[in-house]
Design a protein around this motif. Sequence first.
Motif, PDB file in Angstrom:
ATOM      1  N   MET A 178       6.127  56.482  39.833  1.00 34.06           N
ATOM      2  CA  MET A 178       6.870  57.172  40.855  1.00 34.06           C
ATOM      3  C   MET A 178       5.872  57.774  41.839  1.00 34.06           C
ATOM      4  SD  MET A 178       9.445  60.411  40.400  1.00 34.06           S
ATOM      5  CE  MET A 178      10.628  59.405  39.566  1.00 34.06           C
ATOM      6  N   SER A 179       6.142  57.558  43.084  1.00 35.69           N
ATOM      7  CA  SER A 179       5.222  58.073  44.099  1.00 35.69           C
ATOM      8  C   SER A 179       5.435  59.581  44.282  1.00 35.69           C
ATOM      9  CB  SER A 179       5.460  57.364  45.438  1.00 35.69           C
ATOM     10  OG  SER A 179       6.691  57.779  45.996  1.00 35.69           O
ATOM     11  N   ASP A 180       4.476  60.222  44.916  1.00 33.64           N
ATOM     12  CA  ASP A 180       4.586  61.657  45.166  1.00 33.64           C
ATOM     13  C   ASP A 180       5.765  61.964  46.090  1.00 33.64           C
ATOM     14  OD1 ASP A 180       2.440  62.239  43.546  1.00 33.64           O
ATOM     15  OD2 ASP A 180       0.985  62.246  45.189  1.00 33.64           O
ATOM     16  N   ALA A 181       6.026  61.094  47.047  1.00 33.92           N
ATOM     17  CA  ALA A 181       7.149  61.302  47.969  1.00 33.92           C
ATOM     18  C   ALA A 181       8.479  61.211  47.218  1.00 33.92           C
ATOM     19  CB  ALA A 181       7.101  60.275  49.086  1.00 33.92           C
ATOM     20  N   GLN A 182       8.596  60.244  46.322  1.00 25.82           N
ATOM     21  CA  GLN A 182       9.824  60.111  45.529  1.00 25.82           C
ATOM     22  C   GLN A 182      10.010  61.337  44.643  1.00 25.82           C
ATOM     23  OE1 GLN A 182       8.690  56.406  43.726  1.00 25.82           O
ATOM     24  NE2 GLN A 182      10.245  55.274  44.879  1.00 25.82           N
ATOM     25  N   TRP A 183       8.928  61.769  44.023  1.00 26.00           N
ATOM     26  CA  TRP A 183       8.998  62.934  43.145  1.00 26.00           C
ATOM     27  C   TRP A 183       9.412  64.184  43.919  1.00 26.00           C
ATOM     28  CZ3 TRP A 183       9.992  64.419  38.605  1.00 26.00           C
ATOM     29  CH2 TRP A 183       9.690  65.712  38.183  1.00 26.00           C
ATOM     30  N   ALA A 184       8.879  64.359  45.103  1.00 28.82           N
ATOM     31  CA  ALA A 184       9.202  65.536  45.909  1.00 28.82           C
ATOM     32  C   ALA A 184      10.695  65.601  46.232  1.00 28.82           C
ATOM     33  CB  ALA A 184       8.384  65.528  47.192  1.00 28.82           C
ATOM     34  N   ARG A 185      11.330  64.441  46.369  1.00 29.47           N
ATOM     35  CA  ARG A 185      12.762  64.407  46.693  1.00 29.47           C
ATOM     36  C   ARG A 185      13.637  64.848  45.526  1.00 29.47           C
ATOM     37  NH1 ARG A 185      14.651  59.179  49.700  1.00 29.47           N
ATOM     38  NH2 ARG A 185      16.446  60.533  49.991  1.00 29.47           N
ATOM     39  N   ILE A 186      13.212  64.581  44.287  1.00 35.59           N
ATOM     40  CA  ILE A 186      14.079  64.913  43.153  1.00 35.59           C
ATOM     41  C   ILE A 186      13.632  66.136  42.356  1.00 35.59           C
ATOM     42  CG2 ILE A 186      14.812  62.525  42.895  1.00 35.59           C
ATOM     43  CD1 ILE A 186      13.063  62.448  40.344  1.00 35.59           C
ATOM     44  N   GLU A 187      12.426  66.584  42.567  1.00 33.90           N
ATOM     45  CA  GLU A 187      11.879  67.685  41.764  1.00 33.90           C
ATOM     46  C   GLU A 187      12.755  68.933  41.813  1.00 33.90           C
ATOM     47  OE1 GLU A 187       7.610  69.864  41.029  1.00 33.90           O
ATOM     48  OE2 GLU A 187       8.003  68.984  42.985  1.00 33.90           O
ATOM     49  N   THR A 188      13.277  69.271  42.956  1.00 28.87           N
ATOM     50  CA  THR A 188      14.081  70.496  43.085  1.00 28.87           C
ATOM     51  C   THR A 188      15.442  70.377  42.402  1.00 28.87           C
ATOM     52  OG1 THR A 188      14.942  69.755  45.214  1.00 28.87           O
ATOM     53  CG2 THR A 188      12.953  71.125  45.253  1.00 28.87           C
ATOM     54  N   LEU A 189      15.854  69.165  42.058  1.00 24.13           N
ATOM     55  CA  LEU A 189      17.148  68.957  41.411  1.00 24.13           C
ATOM     56  C   LEU A 189      17.092  69.155  39.894  1.00 24.13           C
ATOM     57  CD1 LEU A 189      18.148  65.724  43.349  1.00 24.13           C
ATOM     58  CD2 LEU A 189      18.861  68.073  43.843  1.00 24.13           C
ATOM     59  N   LEU A 190      15.899  69.219  39.351  1.00 21.80           N
ATOM     60  CA  LEU A 190      15.716  69.321  37.903  1.00 21.80           C
ATOM     61  C   LEU A 190      15.657  70.778  37.458  1.00 21.80           C
ATOM     62  CD1 LEU A 190      13.071  66.505  37.633  1.00 21.80           C
ATOM     63  CD2 LEU A 190      15.482  66.361  37.042  1.00 21.80           C
ATOM     64  N   PRO A 191      16.054  71.057  36.209  1.00 27.83           N
ATOM     65  CA  PRO A 191      16.038  72.447  35.728  1.00 27.83           C
ATOM     66  C   PRO A 191      14.622  72.980  35.566  1.00 27.83           C
ATOM     67  CG  PRO A 191      16.600  70.949  33.944  1.00 27.83           C
ATOM     68  CD  PRO A 191      16.539  70.125  35.200  1.00 27.83           C
ATOM     69  N   ASP A 192      14.532  74.290  35.537  1.00 20.21           N
ATOM     70  CA  ASP A 192      13.266  74.980  35.315  1.00 20.21           C
ATOM     71  C   ASP A 192      12.724  74.576  33.947  1.00 20.21           C
ATOM     72  OD1 ASP A 192      11.139  76.737  35.390  1.00 20.21           O
ATOM     73  OD2 ASP A 192      12.351  78.496  34.926  1.00 20.21           O
ATOM     74  N   ARG A 193      11.420  74.359  33.852  1.00 22.35           N
ATOM     75  CA  ARG A 193      10.809  73.956  32.577  1.00 22.35           C
ATOM     76  C   ARG A 193      10.584  75.114  31.633  1.00 22.35           C
ATOM     77  NH1 ARG A 193       5.604  71.392  33.049  1.00 22.35           N
ATOM     78  NH2 ARG A 193       5.758  71.416  30.819  1.00 22.35           N
ATOM     79  N   THR A 194      10.772  76.339  32.069  1.00 26.12           N
ATOM     80  CA  THR A 194      10.563  77.490  31.206  1.00 26.12           C
ATOM     81  C   THR A 194      11.747  77.599  30.251  1.00 26.12           C
ATOM     82  OG1 THR A 194       9.466  78.617  33.033  1.00 26.12           O
ATOM     83  CG2 THR A 194      10.104  79.962  31.146  1.00 26.12           C
ATOM     84  N   PRO A 195      11.525  77.370  28.964  1.00 26.31           N
ATOM     85  CA  PRO A 195      12.652  77.399  28.026  1.00 26.31           C
ATOM     86  C   PRO A 195      13.158  78.814  27.781  1.00 26.31           C
ATOM     87  CG  PRO A 195      10.613  77.105  26.830  1.00 26.31           C
ATOM     88  CD  PRO A 195      10.266  77.082  28.305  1.00 26.31           C
ATOM     89  N   LYS A 196      14.456  78.914  27.623  1.00 27.33           N
ATOM     90  CA  LYS A 196      15.051  80.200  27.260  1.00 27.33           C
ATOM     91  C   LYS A 196      14.874  80.429  25.755  1.00 27.33           C
ATOM     92  CE  LYS A 196      17.423  80.607  31.310  1.00 27.33           C
ATOM     93  NZ  LYS A 196      16.469  80.032  32.190  1.00 27.33           N
ATOM     94  N   ARG A 197      14.910  79.327  25.006  1.00 24.87           N
ATOM     95  CA  ARG A 197      14.709  79.372  23.555  1.00 24.87           C
ATOM     96  C   ARG A 197      13.962  78.110  23.155  1.00 24.87           C
ATOM     97  NH1 ARG A 197      20.599  79.665  21.221  1.00 24.87           N
ATOM     98  NH2 ARG A 197      20.634  77.789  22.452  1.00 24.87           N
ATOM     99  N   GLY A 198      13.424  78.106  21.959  1.00 24.02           N
ATOM    100  CA  GLY A 198      12.799  76.903  21.418  1.00 24.02           C
ATOM    101  C   GLY A 198      11.438  76.605  22.015  1.00 24.02           C
ATOM    102  N   GLY A 199      11.017  75.366  21.834  1.00 22.09           N
ATOM    103  CA  GLY A 199       9.694  74.947  22.277  1.00 22.09           C
ATOM    104  C   GLY A 199       9.628  74.641  23.767  1.00 22.09           C
TER     105      GLY A 199
END
Length: 57
Positions: free
Chosen positions: A1-22
């Motif tokens: 995946m190119s950096d441009a493609q990643w930049a388009r979808i990155e904001t749509l994904l949830p935060d990586r900081t877990p509320k619980r678990g690993g």
Amino acid sequence: MSDAQWARIETLLPDRTPKRGGRWRDHREVIDVIAFTLQTGTPWVRLPERYGNWRGV
């Protein structure tokens, strides 16, 4: 995946900081693995070693 493609979808994904678990794996890595399996038809359990254990992806 190119950096441009990643930049388009990155904001749509949830935060990586877990509320619980690993800690979650990197979203970009997981999406790359999904794209790899779709492009090659490789079963999930036969992922290349560069992606790590298939159970953790």
